[in-house]
Scaffold this motif. Structure first.
Motif, PDB file in Angstrom:
ATOM      1  N   ARG A 175       0.840  -1.073   0.219  1.00 60.40           N
ATOM      2  CA  ARG A 175       0.304  -0.031  -0.423  1.00 60.40           C
ATOM      3  C   ARG A 175       1.068   1.484   0.393  1.00 60.40           C
ATOM      4  N   GLU A 176       0.698   2.173  -0.943  1.00 54.49           N
ATOM      5  CA  GLU A 176       0.972   3.494  -0.539  1.00 54.49           C
ATOM      6  C   GLU A 176       0.990   4.797   0.507  1.00 54.49           C
ATOM      7  N   ILE A 177       1.921   4.956   0.836  1.00 54.97           N
ATOM      8  CA  ILE A 177       1.559   5.944   1.771  1.00 54.97           C
ATOM      9  C   ILE A 177       2.050   6.959   1.030  1.00 54.97           C
ATOM     10  N   GLY A 178       1.165   8.869   1.072  1.00 48.57           N
ATOM     11  CA  GLY A 178       1.598   9.665   0.915  1.00 48.57           C
ATOM     12  C   GLY A 178       2.787  10.668   0.784  1.00 48.57           C
ATOM     13  N   ASP A 179       2.963  11.609   0.385  1.00 42.27           N
ATOM     14  CA  ASP A 179       3.679  12.824   1.144  1.00 42.27           C
ATOM     15  C   ASP A 179       3.710  13.464   2.782  1.00 42.27           C
ATOM     16  N   MET A 180       4.946  12.434   3.437  1.00 52.51           N
ATOM     17  CA  MET A 180       5.817  12.647   4.209  1.00 52.51           C
ATOM     18  C   MET A 180       5.371  14.520   4.767  1.00 52.51           C
ATOM     19  N   TRP A 181       5.905  14.937   4.089  1.00 47.89           N
ATOM     20  CA  TRP A 181       6.057  16.713   4.637  1.00 47.89           C
ATOM     21  C   TRP A 181       5.395  17.649   4.051  1.00 47.89           C
ATOM     22  N   VAL A 182       4.869  18.392   4.922  1.00 49.12           N
ATOM     23  CA  VAL A 182       4.069  19.557   4.698  1.00 49.12           C
ATOM     24  C   VAL A 182       4.235  20.318   3.977  1.00 49.12           C
ATOM     25  N   ASP A 183       3.462  21.137   3.580  1.00 48.98           N
ATOM     26  CA  ASP A 183       3.892  22.213   2.513  1.00 48.98           C
ATOM     27  C   ASP A 183       4.984  23.172   2.391  1.00 48.98           C
TER      28      ASP A 183
END
Length: 408
Positions: A275-283
């Motif tokens: 399963r893919e986990i999205g971007d871990m960094w804030v904008d």
């Protein structure tokens, strides 16, 4: 009959400590730090047999079940383990124990980017980027599939590593984790890269698992995409692969630069599906790359804490929001461009770097490197400091050194 069971049965017929039952004697001997075992084995045949068996580890496991958390050891590989011996470091007693060298080949002249994991009383060395005089060009490494195992109870500077079945795919700079519930080791991704020409290396998406009881490697479903330079760890029943790099882009049409991933993927060890986990960094954080990531194990059944060292700042990963949040700053920054080691031991975070003091002193012992250690307790949110002299022959560059924690 296995060597461990035969040595265990031998200790039952030999008196460990005269005047005491062997069950009491075995408990006393098991509480002796591992760093003292080599010197004590020559005391008697019974001590030699007992301390060379797996019995002390079994007693430790019983103590951890019914008592406080037992200290953890740290294994440090300063460089190619066939050239420089690895060392076991006991942070609770500040003692160092040398381990045997890895088997050496007359054709190879360097090994880096390998990984080391521990499972029970065994220490494993897997893969890496191998410099071999038979390959061309000789200054470019090729990935290695070699796997070695060391039985810690019976180890000594004169013992040898056992060669295990090679991985199905050679790899270096890969994700790896030991799964004690299934008694297996999982590896994913990787490739091979030069220490200077990093982006010119190879990338893999293959995943495989080593079944220790069957003594064989089993192919698993591959990563969603090629990924090397990543970190791997277990979270419950999932094997997480975080960070790393895949494709590379060209700067000025000449210099290749890695494109680092900002996400993670997780493999369900029961279903075998990713399963893919999205971007871990804030904008606004741009294309940040992952620092050194470690896990702090908690009470059985609770999710582990995941921390990352980035420069002089420690971040904590929140699984629910898929974000890294600042946890704390180091009380003392490493001077200049000195590299820092980051590892979890006994429920605490250890940040360490080596310094050289008293270079003008006349005594040769004064030229030994001093290891400065800052220890953070994430539960109490407190810091403490330790210092110890490194072994005389040991010089550690944490940019390239490999570290592995060992739970006895």
């Amino acid at each position: 009959m296995s060597s461990s069971s035969s040595s265990s049965s031998a200790t039952e017929t030999l008196t460990l400590i005269p005047g005491l039952p062997n069950d009491i004697s075995s408990l006393i001997l098991s509480l002796i730090p591992f760093s003292h075992h080599a010197r004590l084995k020559s005391t008697s045949k019974s001590w030699q047999s007992f301390l060379s068996s797996h019995q002390p580890f079994l007693v430790h496991r019983s103590i951890r079940t019914h008592g406080p958390h037992h200290p953890t050891l740290l294994c440090i590989f300063p460089e190619d383990p066939s050239i420089t011996p690895p060392y076991l470091f006991d942070p609770s007693r500040l003692t160092w124990t040398p381990l045997p060298l890895l088997p050496c080949s007359p054709h190879r002249y360097g090994l880096c980017n390998f990984l080391s994991v521990s499972l029970g009383p065994h220490l494993y060395v897997l893969g890496g980027s191998l410099f071999d005089a038979r390959s061309f060009p000789i200054d470019r490494p090729r990935p290695s599939s070699s796997v070695y195992r060391l039985d810690l109870p019976s180890s000594s500077p004169f013992s040898s590593w056992a060669r295990l079945p090679s991985m199905l795919s050679p790899r270096g700079s890969f994700a790896c984790a030991a799964d004690p519930t299934s008694n297996s080791i999982v590896v994913a991704g990787g490739g091979s890269r030069h220490t200077l020409f990093r982006a010119a290396g190879t990338r893999l998406r293959s995943v495989e698992r080593y079944d220790i009881e069957k003594d064989e490697w089993i192919q698993e479903e591959g990563l969603p995409m090629n990924r090397a330079g990543c970190v791997g760890f277990l979270v419950g029943e999932e094997f997480w692969v975080m960070g790393g790099y895949g494709a590379c882009r060209m700067v000025s049409g000449v210099f290749p630069v890695d494109e680092h991933y900002r996400d993670a993927v997780a493999l369900n060890l029961k279903t075998g599906k990713w399963r893919e986990i999205g971007d871990m960094w804030v904008d606004g954080e741009g294309s940040r790359r992952l620092g050194t990531v470690v896990l702090v194990d908690r009470v059985v059944g609770e999710m582990p804490w995941i921390f990352m060292l980035d420069g002089s700042t420690i971040f904590k990963y929140d699984i629910t929001t898929n974000r890294w949040w600042k946890e704390t700053n180091l009380p003392r920054k490493a001077p200049g461009d000195i590299s820092c080691g980051f590892v979890a031991l006994g429920g605490e975070l250890y940040v360490m770097f080596a310094l050289r003091f008293d270079m003008k002193a006349r005594r040769p012992q004064a030229e030994r490197m001093t290891l400065f250690i800052q220890v953070y307790n994430p539960k109490k949110k407190t810091w403490r400091c330790l210092t110890t002299k490194l072994p005389l022959s040991l010089c550690v560059d944490f940019h390239t050194a490999i570290m592995c924690s060992i739970q006895l």
